[in-house]
Motif scaffolding. Sequence first.
Motif, PDB file in Angstrom:
ATOM      1  N   VAL A 124       0.831  -1.202   0.000  1.00 54.45           N
ATOM      2  CA  VAL A 124       0.000   0.000   0.000  1.00 54.45           C
ATOM      3  C   VAL A 124       0.869   1.257   0.000  1.00 54.45           C
ATOM      4  O   VAL A 124       0.565   2.242  -0.688  1.00 54.45           O
ATOM      5  CB  VAL A 124      -0.954  -0.007   1.211  1.00 54.45           C
TER       6      VAL A 124
ATOM      7  N   LEU B 243       0.839   4.280  -2.823  1.00 56.98           N
ATOM      8  CA  LEU B 243       0.641   5.685  -2.493  1.00 56.98           C
ATOM      9  C   LEU B 243       1.764   6.553  -3.065  1.00 56.98           C
ATOM     10  O   LEU B 243       1.515   7.586  -3.703  1.00 56.98           O
ATOM     11  CB  LEU B 243       0.582   5.858  -0.976  1.00 56.98           C
TER      12      LEU B 243
ATOM     13  N   VAL C 234      -5.674   6.651   4.347  1.00 57.49           N
ATOM     14  CA  VAL C 234      -5.815   5.501   3.449  1.00 57.49           C
ATOM     15  C   VAL C 234      -7.159   4.864   3.720  1.00 57.49           C
ATOM     16  O   VAL C 234      -7.495   4.562   4.879  1.00 57.49           O
ATOM     17  CB  VAL C 234      -4.691   4.465   3.693  1.00 57.49           C
ATOM     18  N   THR C 235      -7.951   4.643   2.677  1.00 53.27           N
ATOM     19  CA  THR C 235      -9.252   4.023   2.899  1.00 53.27           C
ATOM     20  C   THR C 235      -9.086   2.564   3.321  1.00 53.27           C
ATOM     21  O   THR C 235      -8.160   1.872   2.881  1.00 53.27           O
ATOM     22  CB  THR C 235     -10.129   4.073   1.637  1.00 53.27           C
TER      23      THR C 235
ATOM     24  N   ILE D 152       2.101   0.702   7.434  1.00 51.54           N
ATOM     25  CA  ILE D 152       2.172   1.686   6.354  1.00 51.54           C
ATOM     26  C   ILE D 152       3.073   2.845   6.771  1.00 51.54           C
ATOM     27  O   ILE D 152       3.907   3.326   5.989  1.00 51.54           O
ATOM     28  CB  ILE D 152       0.759   2.192   5.994  1.00 51.54           C
TER      29      ILE D 152
ATOM     30  N   VAL E 199      -6.229   5.093   8.862  1.00 52.43           N
ATOM     31  CA  VAL E 199      -7.035   4.189   8.027  1.00 52.43           C
ATOM     32  C   VAL E 199      -8.490   4.584   8.236  1.00 52.43           C
ATOM     33  O   VAL E 199      -8.970   4.641   9.374  1.00 52.43           O
ATOM     34  CB  VAL E 199      -6.810   2.718   8.407  1.00 52.43           C
TER      35      VAL E 199
ATOM     36  N   GLN F  94     -10.985  12.926  -1.512  1.00 52.31           N
ATOM     37  CA  GLN F  94     -10.993  11.622  -2.176  1.00 52.31           C
ATOM     38  C   GLN F  94     -12.262  11.386  -2.975  1.00 52.31           C
ATOM     39  O   GLN F  94     -12.226  10.853  -4.082  1.00 52.31           O
ATOM     40  CB  GLN F  94     -10.848  10.509  -1.121  1.00 52.31           C
TER      41      GLN F  94
ATOM     42  N   PHE G  43      -6.229   7.474  -1.470  1.00 52.39           N
ATOM     43  CA  PHE G  43      -5.228   8.085  -0.599  1.00 52.39           C
ATOM     44  C   PHE G  43      -5.443   9.594  -0.537  1.00 52.39           C
ATOM     45  O   PHE G  43      -5.921  10.205  -1.491  1.00 52.39           O
ATOM     46  CB  PHE G  43      -3.804   7.831  -1.119  1.00 52.39           C
TER      47      PHE G  43
END
Length: 322
Positions: free
Chosen positions: A19, A23, A47-48, A122, A138, A196, A204
Amino acid sequence: MITVWAPDGVGEIGVGDDVATALLDALGATDSADTGRRLRDGDVVAVTSKVVSKAEGRARSSTRDAELPGQTQRVVARRGPTTIVRNLLGLTMAAAGIDASNVAAGTVLLLPEDPDASARRIRVALHEHTGANVGVVVTDTAGRAWRDGQTDIAIGAAGLTVLQSFAGRTDAHGNPLLVTAPAVADEIASTAELAQGKLSSRPFAVIRGRADLVLPVGEHGPGAATLVRPEGADLFGYGAREAVVRALAGRPVDRAPFGAPASREELAEAVAEVTGVAPRPDGDGLLVPAGDDAALRALAFAFGWVLSARSDGLSLMCPPTP
Protein backbone atom coordinates in the motif's frame (compact mmCIF):
# COMPACT_ATOMS: atom_id res chain seq x y z
CA MET A 1 -3.11 26.75 6.87
CA ILE A 2 -4.28 23.22 6.19
CA THR A 3 -4.07 21.74 2.69
CA VAL A 4 -5.34 18.36 1.55
CA TRP A 5 -5.02 16.55 -1.77
CA ALA A 6 -5.84 13.10 -3.11
CA PRO A 7 -3.72 11.87 -6.02
CA ASP A 8 -5.23 10.38 -9.16
CA GLY A 9 -3.88 7.42 -11.06
CA VAL A 10 -4.17 4.74 -8.38
CA GLY A 11 -4.53 1.33 -9.95
CA GLU A 12 -6.43 -1.64 -8.59
CA ILE A 13 -4.95 -2.95 -5.36
CA GLY A 14 -4.62 -6.72 -5.08
CA VAL A 15 -3.71 -9.24 -2.41
CA GLY A 16 -0.15 -8.75 -1.21
CA ASP A 17 0.32 -5.34 -2.84
CA ASP A 18 2.39 -2.80 -0.93
CA VAL A 19 0.00 0.00 0.00
CA ALA A 20 2.83 2.41 0.82
CA THR A 21 4.42 1.89 -2.60
CA ALA A 22 1.07 2.39 -4.34
CA LEU A 23 0.64 5.69 -2.49
CA LEU A 24 4.13 6.91 -3.33
CA ASP A 25 3.69 5.95 -6.99
CA ALA A 26 0.45 7.94 -7.07
CA LEU A 27 2.18 10.95 -5.49
CA GLY A 28 4.98 10.75 -8.06
CA ALA A 29 7.49 10.48 -5.26
CA THR A 30 10.02 8.84 -7.52
CA ASP A 31 9.97 11.72 -10.03
CA SER A 32 13.09 13.85 -10.22
CA ALA A 33 11.12 17.10 -10.00
CA ASP A 34 9.85 18.24 -6.61
CA THR A 35 6.22 19.06 -7.33
CA GLY A 36 5.41 19.93 -3.71
CA ARG A 37 3.47 16.70 -3.44
CA ARG A 38 6.29 14.69 -1.89
CA LEU A 39 5.69 13.64 1.70
CA ARG A 40 7.16 15.90 4.36
CA ASP A 41 7.66 15.59 8.08
CA GLY A 42 4.37 16.32 9.81
CA ASP A 43 2.09 15.26 6.96
CA VAL A 44 -0.81 12.94 7.74
CA VAL A 45 -1.65 10.24 5.21
CA ALA A 46 -5.21 8.92 5.01
CA VAL A 47 -5.81 5.50 3.45
CA THR A 48 -9.25 4.02 2.90
CA SER A 49 -9.92 0.72 4.62
CA LYS A 50 -11.00 -0.67 1.25
CA VAL A 51 -7.49 -0.72 -0.23
CA VAL A 52 -6.02 -1.99 3.04
CA SER A 53 -8.54 -4.83 3.08
CA LYS A 54 -7.81 -5.71 -0.54
CA ALA A 55 -4.05 -5.79 0.08
CA GLU A 56 -4.50 -7.89 3.23
CA GLY A 57 -6.67 -10.49 1.53
CA ARG A 58 -9.93 -9.63 3.26
CA ALA A 59 -12.07 -10.17 0.14
CA ARG A 60 -14.58 -13.02 0.31
CA SER A 61 -16.63 -14.70 -2.42
CA SER A 62 -19.79 -14.32 -0.39
CA THR A 63 -22.56 -11.92 0.60
CA ARG A 64 -23.03 -9.44 3.42
CA ASP A 65 -25.76 -11.56 4.97
CA ALA A 66 -23.56 -14.65 4.97
CA GLU A 67 -20.54 -12.87 6.47
CA LEU A 68 -22.39 -10.71 9.00
CA PRO A 69 -22.74 -13.25 11.85
CA GLY A 70 -19.01 -13.96 11.88
CA GLN A 71 -18.17 -10.23 12.11
CA THR A 72 -20.69 -9.42 14.85
CA GLN A 73 -20.20 -9.13 18.60
CA ARG A 74 -23.87 -8.29 19.11
CA VAL A 75 -26.80 -6.73 17.27
CA VAL A 76 -27.51 -3.14 18.30
CA ALA A 77 -30.60 -2.41 16.19
CA ARG A 78 -32.56 -3.56 13.17
CA ARG A 79 -34.68 -1.41 10.90
CA GLY A 80 -36.09 -3.24 7.89
CA PRO A 81 -33.19 -4.62 5.84
CA THR A 82 -30.60 -2.63 7.84
CA THR A 83 -28.79 -4.31 10.72
CA ILE A 84 -26.58 -2.19 12.98
CA VAL A 85 -24.07 -4.24 14.96
CA ARG A 86 -21.11 -3.85 17.25
CA ASN A 87 -18.49 -5.59 15.13
CA LEU A 88 -15.35 -7.48 16.09
CA LEU A 89 -13.39 -4.22 16.27
CA GLY A 90 -15.93 -2.76 18.70
CA LEU A 91 -17.20 -0.34 16.05
CA THR A 92 -20.96 0.15 15.79
CA MET A 93 -21.73 0.05 12.06
CA ALA A 94 -24.32 -1.02 9.53
CA ALA A 95 -23.62 -4.59 8.38
CA ALA A 96 -20.44 -4.63 10.54
CA GLY A 97 -18.71 -2.43 7.95
CA ILE A 98 -18.74 -5.22 5.35
CA ASP A 99 -18.31 -3.54 1.96
CA ALA A 100 -19.93 -4.68 -1.27
CA SER A 101 -19.05 -1.65 -3.41
CA ASN A 102 -16.18 -1.27 -5.91
CA VAL A 103 -15.52 -5.01 -5.82
CA ALA A 104 -16.30 -7.78 -8.30
CA ALA A 105 -19.87 -9.08 -8.34
CA GLY A 106 -20.37 -11.79 -5.73
CA THR A 107 -17.53 -10.44 -3.60
CA VAL A 108 -17.52 -8.54 -0.31
CA LEU A 109 -14.71 -6.95 1.69
CA LEU A 110 -14.30 -7.40 5.43
CA LEU A 111 -12.64 -4.63 7.40
CA PRO A 112 -8.93 -5.04 8.19
CA GLU A 113 -8.38 -7.47 11.05
CA ASP A 114 -6.32 -4.92 13.02
CA PRO A 115 -6.53 -1.43 11.43
CA ASP A 116 -4.11 0.11 13.95
CA ALA A 117 -1.49 -2.51 13.07
CA SER A 118 -2.15 -1.83 9.37
CA ALA A 119 -1.57 1.88 9.94
CA ARG A 120 1.68 1.16 11.78
CA ARG A 121 3.00 -0.99 8.93
CA ILE A 122 2.17 1.69 6.35
CA ARG A 123 3.80 4.40 8.48
CA VAL A 124 7.01 2.42 8.92
CA ALA A 125 7.16 1.66 5.18
CA LEU A 126 6.62 5.31 4.23
CA HIS A 127 9.42 6.38 6.55
CA GLU A 128 11.75 3.74 5.12
CA HIS A 129 10.99 4.83 1.55
CA THR A 130 11.03 8.60 2.03
CA GLY A 131 12.61 9.42 5.38
CA ALA A 132 9.55 11.52 6.18
CA ASN A 133 7.91 11.25 9.59
CA VAL A 134 4.19 11.11 8.88
CA GLY A 135 1.05 10.07 10.69
CA VAL A 136 -1.25 7.50 9.10
CA VAL A 137 -5.03 7.13 9.39
CA VAL A 138 -7.03 4.19 8.03
CA THR A 139 -10.53 5.46 7.25
CA ASP A 140 -13.98 4.00 6.77
CA THR A 141 -17.48 5.38 6.33
CA ALA A 142 -20.01 5.34 9.16
CA GLY A 143 -23.46 6.72 9.84
CA ARG A 144 -24.44 8.96 12.77
CA ALA A 145 -27.14 8.14 15.29
CA TRP A 146 -28.79 11.56 15.19
CA ARG A 147 -28.12 12.85 11.69
CA ASP A 148 -28.76 11.75 8.11
CA GLY A 149 -25.84 10.90 5.86
CA GLN A 150 -22.46 9.38 6.54
CA THR A 151 -18.96 10.67 7.25
CA ASP A 152 -15.56 9.01 7.24
CA ILE A 153 -14.00 8.10 10.59
CA ALA A 154 -10.62 6.78 11.66
CA ILE A 155 -10.69 3.04 12.34
CA GLY A 156 -6.90 2.79 12.45
CA ALA A 157 -4.14 5.27 13.28
CA ALA A 158 -0.38 5.35 13.82
CA GLY A 159 1.98 8.15 14.77
CA LEU A 160 -0.90 10.46 15.50
CA THR A 161 -2.65 12.07 18.43
CA VAL A 162 -6.18 10.72 17.96
CA LEU A 163 -7.94 12.64 20.73
CA GLN A 164 -7.09 16.07 22.10
CA SER A 165 -8.17 16.88 25.63
CA PHE A 166 -9.02 20.46 26.56
CA ALA A 167 -10.34 19.56 30.02
CA GLY A 168 -9.03 21.98 32.64
CA ARG A 169 -8.41 24.79 30.15
CA THR A 170 -10.53 27.91 29.73
CA ASP A 171 -11.99 29.59 26.67
CA ALA A 172 -11.50 33.23 25.66
CA HIS A 173 -14.23 34.29 28.09
CA GLY A 174 -12.75 32.44 31.04
CA ASN A 175 -15.26 29.60 30.97
CA PRO A 176 -13.82 26.23 32.00
CA LEU A 177 -13.71 23.49 29.35
CA LEU A 178 -14.84 20.41 31.23
CA VAL A 179 -15.30 17.64 28.64
CA THR A 180 -14.16 19.18 25.34
CA ALA A 181 -12.12 16.52 23.54
CA PRO A 182 -11.98 16.80 19.73
CA ALA A 183 -11.59 13.44 18.02
CA VAL A 184 -8.98 14.85 15.65
CA ALA A 185 -8.32 11.50 13.94
CA ASP A 186 -11.97 11.39 12.86
CA GLU A 187 -11.80 15.03 11.74
CA ILE A 188 -8.77 14.21 9.61
CA ALA A 189 -10.58 11.22 8.09
CA SER A 190 -13.55 13.38 7.12
CA THR A 191 -11.28 16.07 5.71
CA ALA A 192 -9.52 13.47 3.58
CA GLU A 193 -12.81 12.15 2.23
CA LEU A 194 -13.70 15.60 0.87
CA ALA A 195 -10.69 15.33 -1.44
CA GLN A 196 -10.99 11.62 -2.18
CA GLY A 197 -14.68 11.43 -3.05
CA LYS A 198 -16.58 8.16 -3.22
CA LEU A 199 -16.43 7.34 -6.92
CA SER A 200 -13.13 8.90 -8.03
CA SER A 201 -10.67 6.01 -7.45
CA ARG A 202 -8.63 8.16 -5.07
CA PRO A 203 -8.10 5.99 -1.98
CA PHE A 204 -5.23 8.09 -0.60
CA ALA A 205 -5.07 11.63 0.71
CA VAL A 206 -2.39 13.78 2.30
CA ILE A 207 -3.25 16.40 4.91
CA ARG A 208 -0.63 19.07 5.54
CA GLY A 209 -0.73 21.70 8.25
CA ARG A 210 -1.26 19.74 11.46
CA ALA A 211 2.27 18.58 12.19
CA ASP A 212 1.51 19.25 15.87
CA LEU A 213 -0.56 16.05 15.87
CA VAL A 214 2.18 13.82 14.45
CA LEU A 215 4.24 11.85 16.97
CA PRO A 216 8.01 11.32 16.80
CA VAL A 217 9.49 8.49 14.76
CA GLY A 218 9.03 5.18 16.58
CA GLU A 219 6.10 6.46 18.65
CA HIS A 220 2.92 5.14 17.09
CA GLY A 221 0.54 6.27 19.83
CA PRO A 222 -2.54 4.51 21.19
CA GLY A 223 -4.26 4.07 17.83
CA ALA A 224 -7.85 4.64 16.79
CA ALA A 225 -9.05 1.72 18.91
CA THR A 226 -8.91 4.06 21.90
CA LEU A 227 -11.75 6.09 20.36
CA VAL A 228 -14.12 3.14 20.73
CA ARG A 229 -16.15 3.36 23.91
CA PRO A 230 -15.99 0.15 25.94
CA GLU A 231 -19.09 -1.99 26.22
CA GLY A 232 -21.45 -0.41 28.73
CA ALA A 233 -20.00 3.10 28.43
CA ASP A 234 -22.14 4.01 25.40
CA LEU A 235 -25.38 5.78 26.39
CA PHE A 236 -27.04 4.20 23.35
CA GLY A 237 -25.98 0.58 23.60
CA TYR A 238 -29.18 -0.60 21.90
CA GLY A 239 -31.66 0.91 19.51
CA ALA A 240 -34.83 2.27 21.17
CA ARG A 241 -36.99 -0.76 20.31
CA GLU A 242 -34.25 -3.25 21.04
CA ALA A 243 -33.62 -1.75 24.50
CA VAL A 244 -37.28 -2.36 25.42
CA VAL A 245 -37.11 -5.98 24.26
CA ARG A 246 -33.82 -6.66 26.07
CA ALA A 247 -35.06 -5.15 29.32
CA LEU A 248 -38.31 -7.10 29.25
CA ALA A 249 -36.57 -10.36 28.33
CA GLY A 250 -34.03 -9.82 31.11
CA ARG A 251 -31.36 -12.18 29.80
CA PRO A 252 -28.07 -11.73 31.70
CA VAL A 253 -26.08 -11.79 28.45
CA ASP A 254 -27.92 -8.61 27.35
CA ARG A 255 -27.14 -6.58 30.49
CA ALA A 256 -23.69 -5.11 29.78
CA PRO A 257 -24.75 -2.55 27.12
CA PHE A 258 -27.03 -0.87 29.68
CA GLY A 259 -23.92 0.27 31.54
CA ALA A 260 -23.02 0.53 35.22
CA PRO A 261 -25.83 0.43 37.82
CA ALA A 262 -27.72 3.71 38.16
CA SER A 263 -28.03 5.65 41.40
CA ARG A 264 -30.86 4.95 43.80
CA GLU A 265 -32.31 8.39 43.05
CA GLU A 266 -32.41 7.72 39.30
CA LEU A 267 -34.13 4.38 39.77
CA ALA A 268 -36.63 5.79 42.27
CA GLU A 269 -37.62 8.50 39.80
CA ALA A 270 -38.07 5.95 37.00
CA VAL A 271 -40.15 3.62 39.20
CA ALA A 272 -42.45 6.48 40.18
CA GLU A 273 -42.85 7.60 36.58
CA VAL A 274 -43.60 4.13 35.19
CA THR A 275 -45.72 2.65 37.98
CA GLY A 276 -47.20 5.71 39.64
CA VAL A 277 -46.02 4.33 42.98
CA ALA A 278 -43.26 6.23 44.79
CA PRO A 279 -40.78 3.75 46.31
CA ARG A 280 -39.41 4.44 49.75
CA PRO A 281 -35.80 4.09 50.91
CA ASP A 282 -35.07 0.74 52.54
CA GLY A 283 -31.50 0.63 53.80
CA ASP A 284 -29.35 0.90 50.68
CA GLY A 285 -32.24 -0.16 48.48
CA LEU A 286 -35.82 0.72 47.66
CA LEU A 287 -39.12 -0.82 48.68
CA VAL A 288 -42.24 -0.69 46.53
CA PRO A 289 -45.34 -1.66 48.60
CA ALA A 290 -47.15 -2.82 45.47
CA GLY A 291 -46.67 -2.55 41.76
CA ASP A 292 -46.44 -4.16 38.36
CA ASP A 293 -43.91 -6.96 38.77
CA ALA A 294 -43.08 -7.13 35.05
CA ALA A 295 -42.49 -3.39 34.74
CA LEU A 296 -40.38 -3.30 37.91
CA ARG A 297 -38.32 -6.27 36.79
CA ALA A 298 -37.61 -4.60 33.44
CA LEU A 299 -36.66 -1.34 35.16
CA ALA A 300 -34.39 -3.17 37.60
CA PHE A 301 -32.65 -4.93 34.69
CA ALA A 302 -32.17 -1.74 32.68
CA PHE A 303 -30.89 0.22 35.68
CA GLY A 304 -28.56 -2.55 36.88
CA TRP A 305 -30.47 -3.43 40.04
CA VAL A 306 -32.06 -6.65 41.34
CA LEU A 307 -35.75 -7.14 42.14
CA SER A 308 -36.96 -9.57 44.78
CA ALA A 309 -40.24 -10.21 46.56
CA ARG A 310 -40.78 -9.71 50.28
CA SER A 311 -43.80 -10.04 52.51
CA ASP A 312 -44.17 -6.27 52.68
CA GLY A 313 -43.62 -5.51 49.00
CA LEU A 314 -41.02 -5.64 46.25
CA SER A 315 -37.39 -4.88 47.11
CA LEU A 316 -34.90 -3.29 44.73
CA MET A 317 -31.23 -3.70 45.62
CA CYS A 318 -28.06 -2.66 43.85
CA PRO A 319 -25.74 -5.67 43.45
CA PRO A 320 -22.29 -5.36 45.02
CA THR A 321 -19.46 -4.19 42.77
CA PRO A 322 -17.48 -7.26 41.60
